[in-house]
Each structure stands twice: as C-alpha cells, then as structure tokens.
Design a protein around this motif. Structure first.
Motif, PDB file in Angstrom:
ATOM      1  N   ASP A  43       6.550 -12.454   5.468  1.00  0.00           N
ATOM      2  CA  ASP A  43       5.353 -12.470   5.687  1.00  0.00           C
ATOM      3  C   ASP A  43       4.642 -11.190   6.034  1.00  0.00           C
ATOM      4  OD1 ASP A  43       3.059 -13.842   6.463  1.00  0.00           O
ATOM      5  OD2 ASP A  43       3.492 -13.796   8.581  1.00  0.00           O
ATOM      6  N   GLY A  44       3.952 -10.756   4.748  1.00  0.00           N
ATOM      7  CA  GLY A  44       3.181  -9.565   4.794  1.00  0.00           C
ATOM      8  C   GLY A  44       3.328  -8.768   3.654  1.00  0.00           C
ATOM      9  N   SER A  45       3.024  -7.737   3.553  1.00  0.00           N
ATOM     10  CA  SER A  45       3.259  -6.546   2.623  1.00  0.00           C
ATOM     11  C   SER A  45       4.775  -5.672   2.623  1.00  0.00           C
ATOM     12  CB  SER A  45       2.260  -5.665   2.552  1.00  0.00           C
ATOM     13  OG  SER A  45       1.006  -6.214   1.999  1.00  0.00           O
ATOM     14  N   ALA A  46       5.129  -5.195   1.720  1.00  0.00           N
ATOM     15  CA  ALA A  46       6.440  -4.233   1.795  1.00  0.00           C
ATOM     16  C   ALA A  46       5.734  -2.987   2.425  1.00  0.00           C
ATOM     17  CB  ALA A  46       6.914  -4.213   0.578  1.00  0.00           C
ATOM     18  N   LYS A  47       6.657  -2.233   2.931  1.00  0.00           N
ATOM     19  CA  LYS A  47       6.128  -0.857   3.623  1.00  0.00           C
ATOM     20  C   LYS A  47       6.510   0.188   2.857  1.00  0.00           C
ATOM     21  CE  LYS A  47       4.559  -3.214   7.398  1.00  0.00           C
ATOM     22  NZ  LYS A  47       3.331  -4.059   7.073  1.00  0.00           N
ATOM     23  N   PHE A  48       5.658   1.282   2.749  1.00  0.00           N
ATOM     24  CA  PHE A  48       5.758   2.442   2.152  1.00  0.00           C
ATOM     25  C   PHE A  48       6.724   3.244   2.984  1.00  0.00           C
ATOM     26  CE2 PHE A  48       2.854   0.363  -0.613  1.00  0.00           C
ATOM     27  CZ  PHE A  48       3.250   0.714  -1.931  1.00  0.00           C
ATOM     28  N   MET A  49       6.861   4.618   2.675  1.00  0.00           N
ATOM     29  CA  MET A  49       7.422   5.771   3.532  1.00  0.00           C
ATOM     30  C   MET A  49       6.671   5.869   4.593  1.00  0.00           C
ATOM     31  SD  MET A  49       8.999   8.348   0.795  1.00  0.00           S
ATOM     32  CE  MET A  49       7.510   8.513  -0.343  1.00  0.00           C
ATOM     33  N   PRO A  56      -2.746  -2.620 -14.655  1.00  0.00           N
ATOM     34  CA  PRO A  56      -2.736  -1.549 -13.370  1.00  0.00           C
ATOM     35  C   PRO A  56      -2.874  -2.450 -11.923  1.00  0.00           C
ATOM     36  CG  PRO A  56      -3.944  -0.778 -14.973  1.00  0.00           C
ATOM     37  CD  PRO A  56      -3.573  -2.279 -15.447  1.00  0.00           C
ATOM     38  N   ALA A  57      -2.026  -2.222 -11.016  1.00  0.00           N
ATOM     39  CA  ALA A  57      -2.139  -2.624  -9.717  1.00  0.00           C
ATOM     40  C   ALA A  57      -2.114  -1.796  -8.558  1.00  0.00           C
ATOM     41  CB  ALA A  57      -0.893  -3.398  -9.508  1.00  0.00           C
ATOM     42  N   ARG A  58      -3.079  -1.688  -7.756  1.00  0.00           N
ATOM     43  CA  ARG A  58      -3.022  -0.782  -6.677  1.00  0.00           C
ATOM     44  C   ARG A  58      -1.864  -1.065  -5.551  1.00  0.00           C
ATOM     45  NH1 ARG A  58      -8.053   1.233  -6.338  1.00  0.00           N
ATOM     46  NH2 ARG A  58      -9.654   0.315  -7.286  1.00  0.00           N
ATOM     47  N   ARG A  59      -1.693  -0.036  -5.095  1.00  0.00           N
ATOM     48  CA  ARG A  59      -0.296   0.060  -4.231  1.00  0.00           C
ATOM     49  C   ARG A  59      -0.521  -1.319  -3.126  1.00  0.00           C
ATOM     50  NH1 ARG A  59       1.034   5.447  -1.283  1.00  0.00           N
ATOM     51  NH2 ARG A  59      -1.104   5.451  -0.427  1.00  0.00           N
ATOM     52  N   ALA A  60      -1.763  -1.667  -2.544  1.00  0.00           N
ATOM     53  CA  ALA A  60      -1.651  -2.854  -1.603  1.00  0.00           C
ATOM     54  C   ALA A  60      -1.376  -4.096  -2.231  1.00  0.00           C
ATOM     55  CB  ALA A  60      -3.023  -2.907  -0.935  1.00  0.00           C
ATOM     56  N   GLU A  61      -1.622  -4.183  -3.809  1.00  0.00           N
ATOM     57  CA  GLU A  61      -1.408  -5.415  -4.295  1.00  0.00           C
ATOM     58  C   GLU A  61       0.332  -5.358  -4.880  1.00  0.00           C
ATOM     59  OE1 GLU A  61      -4.948  -6.058  -7.416  1.00  0.00           O
ATOM     60  OE2 GLU A  61      -4.127  -4.143  -7.599  1.00  0.00           O
ATOM     61  N   TRP A  62       0.658  -4.279  -5.023  1.00  0.00           N
ATOM     62  CA  TRP A  62       2.042  -3.901  -5.173  1.00  0.00           C
ATOM     63  C   TRP A  62       2.913  -4.362  -3.979  1.00  0.00           C
ATOM     64  CZ3 TRP A  62       6.221  -1.040  -3.554  1.00  0.00           C
ATOM     65  CH2 TRP A  62       7.287  -0.737  -4.752  1.00  0.00           C
ATOM     66  N   ALA A  63       2.443  -3.747  -3.128  1.00  0.00           N
ATOM     67  CA  ALA A  63       3.240  -4.139  -1.881  1.00  0.00           C
ATOM     68  C   ALA A  63       3.274  -5.575  -1.398  1.00  0.00           C
ATOM     69  CB  ALA A  63       2.734  -3.175  -0.653  1.00  0.00           C
ATOM     70  N   ARG A  64       2.087  -6.283  -1.660  1.00  0.00           N
ATOM     71  CA  ARG A  64       2.091  -7.776  -1.351  1.00  0.00           C
ATOM     72  C   ARG A  64       2.978  -8.510  -2.123  1.00  0.00           C
ATOM     73  NH1 ARG A  64      -3.213  -6.676  -0.422  1.00  0.00           N
ATOM     74  NH2 ARG A  64      -3.895  -7.310  -2.646  1.00  0.00           N
ATOM     75  N   ALA A  65       3.023  -8.087  -3.555  1.00  0.00           N
ATOM     76  CA  ALA A  65       3.540  -8.859  -4.656  1.00  0.00           C
ATOM     77  C   ALA A  65       5.439  -8.647  -4.230  1.00  0.00           C
ATOM     78  CB  ALA A  65       3.340  -8.304  -5.736  1.00  0.00           C
TER      79      ALA A  65
END
Length: 86
Positions: free
Chosen positions: A30-36, A13-22
């Motif tokens: 450079d950085g995390s993917a963005k959500f809606m 299980p991954a937190r949303r922040a970990e998922w976005a960084r990956a």
C-alpha cells in the motif's frame, strides 16, 4: 546502418514517483516503493548519485528505426521481477 547502432530502449519516460508507485503496486504494498535513505546516500557519496536521480530515457530513435513500441504498463512490467525477488 540501423543494425550496428546502439539505442535506449524503454517505455515512456516516468518520474521517480511514478516509478516508485508502479513498483509498490507490483509488490502488492500500500503506497510507493522507497528509495535509498539519506544516510545511505551520504555514505555512498557520488556512487549513489546515479541511483538517486531520475533517469528519463526515450525510445523514440529505436521506434523510428524498428517500429517497436512498449506493450506493457510500468507496474505490469515490474510484476515478474517482483515475483522472482520474493
């Protein structure tokens, strides 16, 4: 029997922040993917709720039944999908 049972199959299980960084790493940014954005969430209302919240899925039952384990890190797993999207 195990054969006709349904399972959740995922990595750890991954937190949303970990998922976005990956996902950002896989995309080479450079950085995390963005959500809606908030406006999109408001416009979509309840339909966006499932996409906006964390979904922690465990494969423990599947592993117990089959011995299967994830062999790929999250960012590495995103790489082929990101490559196809470009």
């Amino acid at each position: 029997t195990t054969l006709f049972r349904s399972y959740n199959v995922a990595g750890q299980p991954a937190r949303r922040a970990e998922w976005a960084r990956a996902l950002g790493t896989a995309a080479g940014i450079d950085g995390s993917a963005k959500f809606m954005p908030p406006l999109t969430r408001r416009l979509l209302g309840k339909r966006a709720e499932v996409l906006a919240r964390s979904q922690r899925i465990s494969s423990d039952a599947f592993h117990t039944a089959t011995g299967w384990r994830v062999r790929t890190e999250l960012a590495e797993g995103f790489a082929p999908a990101v490559k196809v999207a470009h």
